[in-house]
Design a protein around this motif. Structure first.
Motif, PDB file in Angstrom:
ATOM      1  N   SER A   1       0.753  -1.203  -0.085  1.00  9.24           N
ATOM      2  CA  SER A   1       0.025  -0.119  -0.087  1.00  9.24           C
ATOM      3  C   SER A   1       0.956   1.334  -0.041  1.00  9.24           C
ATOM      4  N   PHE A   2       1.842   1.065   0.938  1.00 10.27           N
ATOM      5  CA  PHE A   2       2.875   2.370   0.861  1.00 10.27           C
ATOM      6  C   PHE A   2       3.537   2.774  -0.558  1.00 10.27           C
TER       7      PHE A   2
ATOM      8  N   ALA B   1       0.785   3.920  -3.177  1.00 11.21           N
ATOM      9  CA  ALA B   1       0.553   5.388  -3.004  1.00 11.21           C
ATOM     10  C   ALA B   1       1.746   6.225  -3.469  1.00 11.21           C
ATOM     11  N   ALA B   2       2.839   5.726  -3.026  1.00  7.92           N
ATOM     12  CA  ALA B   2       3.924   6.476  -3.422  1.00  7.92           C
ATOM     13  C   ALA B   2       3.957   6.661  -4.948  1.00  7.92           C
TER      14      ALA B   2
ATOM     15  N   VAL C   1       1.463   6.593  -7.293  1.00  4.13           N
ATOM     16  CA  VAL C   1       0.301   7.420  -7.413  1.00  4.13           C
ATOM     17  C   VAL C   1       0.856   8.907  -7.265  1.00  4.13           C
ATOM     18  N   SER C   2       1.262   9.328  -6.265  1.00  4.46           N
ATOM     19  CA  SER C   2       1.784  10.391  -6.205  1.00  4.46           C
ATOM     20  C   SER C   2       2.531  11.014  -7.008  1.00  4.46           C
ATOM     21  N   LEU C   3       3.744  10.082  -7.377  1.00  7.43           N
ATOM     22  CA  LEU C   3       4.522  10.489  -8.495  1.00  7.43           C
ATOM     23  C   LEU C   3       3.957  10.735  -9.807  1.00  7.43           C
TER      24      LEU C   3
ATOM     25  N   LEU D   1       2.164  13.813 -10.009  1.00  9.68           N
ATOM     26  CA  LEU D   1       3.189  15.207  -9.886  1.00  9.68           C
ATOM     27  C   LEU D   1       4.109  15.372 -11.152  1.00  9.68           C
TER      28      LEU D   1
ATOM     29  N   THR E   1       5.935  18.696 -13.154  1.00 15.05           N
ATOM     30  CA  THR E   1       7.178  19.042 -13.179  1.00 15.05           C
ATOM     31  C   THR E   1       8.093  18.761 -14.287  1.00 15.05           C
TER      32      THR E   1
ATOM     33  N   SER F   1       7.637  22.288 -16.480  1.00 12.46           N
ATOM     34  CA  SER F   1       8.304  23.252 -16.111  1.00 12.46           C
ATOM     35  C   SER F   1       9.745  23.090 -16.438  1.00 12.46           C
TER      36      SER F   1
END
Lengths: 268, 268
Positions: free
Chosen positions: B8-9, B12-13, B15-17, B20, B24, B27
């Motif tokens: 799960s950790f 989630a990491a 998905v966040s990456l 974002l 990123t 830019s």
């Protein structure tokens, strides 16, 4: 367990966000790290001995009949002096003028080739293919669209001292034979044009050809290839050998064979 | 459960990456969306009727004795014409010169105030405090360091037609009484200086004061406050009312009361 898993999910998401927050915020900030790489234009600016130097004229400076302060000047100069660019038409009949080069083309990665030791020991030094390959061995391939910059250390140390920068403080035709400063070798320019997709070449001296050149082979090859040149760049000691982005922003002279330019680097 | 939590950790990491990654990457790209907002300098460039216009001179153009092509020009002009900036010393005795304004100060958020309808209907229109407040009602407070830009629509439509842009195609002192073009009202400039932390004000006309002005109150107040001006900006139709960053890059004239500038916007 369900609760634990959910907690773990959110904890991981928060950790990831924190890890990514720093670079994201910094690249979005308006406070970019910029270095101005331009010498100011004044009567002291360095021009070719046969060219018209920068010539300011005060038109009005003082209190007007209306009672308020007013100051206004005129200026006159050759397109080729001080911190300035050459357009391809400078040395090629079918080359583009300044007005024909789009803004975006003037911006590219800065590749700084450090030849300060060789240049200060020998003012007739010519940057070689070996100097280019040594840079690539250290930093990887010259990136696409690069400005390949000769860093001789001369402008940083001596500009606007004409004797030190040009090799002579005379003006007129007689001075030309006394010019001595480093530049690109014809072989280095030919190598870049044949093998690397560059934007242009730049120097912290008055010309991309060495001062001793009589046939201007660097200019002729570069202009024929429709590439760009930048001369008398300042503050090269303040940017890294690799990773900066160079903004070369010329005055937009429609039929210009060259133009004064404001040059700055965005640091990595 | 230990394994589940770990999975799960990482899920989630990841998905966040992914969430974002898009902003990123965009830019960091070298292909920024830039708009050139500069009119080219030529004999057609618009100058004040009493000022020296842009005057190019061909020094050499053709085949040299050595057998290769060479072309080089000189130029002469007032500091105040075409797409150009004013330094604070232009209308204030203790104002800074172009050489005294750091590069970074010329860069700021673009606040575009659209007064095209009013300006095209009335060439003597003066941008008002109400126009500024209407922009803020729509887009939020004028950001710190902003370039506040009057968008009259006149330069985009008519430059370099002198009759349409200046109100007269005459030159010399007699032409001054016939100048008609929109500008900032003194009240709008005073409001900005007293209440907003701006970098400067900009116009797509030849002067920040309206053409009918006899006392140049906008210039005098702005220069006294050590702020900057930008005149005859191009391509305002190609940037949004809010969110662009304006790069106003003047020729680095050491004692300049003004200077030709290359201006571009980075789109949001």
């Amino acid at each position: 367990m369900q609760l634990d898993t959910r907690f773990s999910f959110f904890a991981a998401a928060i950790v990831s966000l924190i890890l990514l927050a720093a670079p994201t915020t910094s690249s979005a900030a308006s406070e970019e790290k910029l270095v101005d790489m331009t010498f100011p234009f004044s009567e002291e600016s360095i021009y070719w001995p046969t060219d018209k130097p920068f010539t300011p004229t005060v038109v009005f400076k003082g209190i007007t009949d209306g009672g308020w302060w007013y100051a206004s000047n005129q200026y006159a100069a050759s397109e080729h002096g001080g911190t300035h660019v050459d357009a391809p038409i400078h040395f090629h009949e079918h080359g583009r003028t300044i007005g024909q080069v789009p803004l975006q083309e003037w911006i590219g990665p800065a590749v700084k080739i450090d030849v300060t030791g060789k240049s200060l020991a020998n003012r007739d030094y010519q940057l070689s293919v070996e100097d280019l390959l040594a840079w690539e061995k250290k930093h990887g391939p010259i990136p696409q669209g690069a400005w390949v910059i000769m860093y001789s250390g001369i402008d940083d140390r001596f500009y606007p001292n004409r004797k030190e920068v040009l090799g002579t403080d005379k003006t007129g035709m007689d001075a030309v034979a006394e010019l001595h400063f480093p530049g690109f070798s014809p072989e280095a320019v030919d190598f870049l044009l044949a093998n690397r997709a560059i934007t242009g070449i730049a120097v912290d001296t008055p010309s991309i050809d060495p001062g001793s050149s009589k046939d201007f082979k660097a200019h002729r090859a570069l202009c024929k290839a429709q590439k760009l040149a930048l001369e008398n760049i300042a503050n090269l000691d303040k940017i890294p050998e690799s990773g900066a982005m160079l903004y070369v922003i010329p005055m937009f002279i429609q039929n210009g064979t060259g133009a004064p330019a404001r040059v700055f680097a965005k640091l990595p």
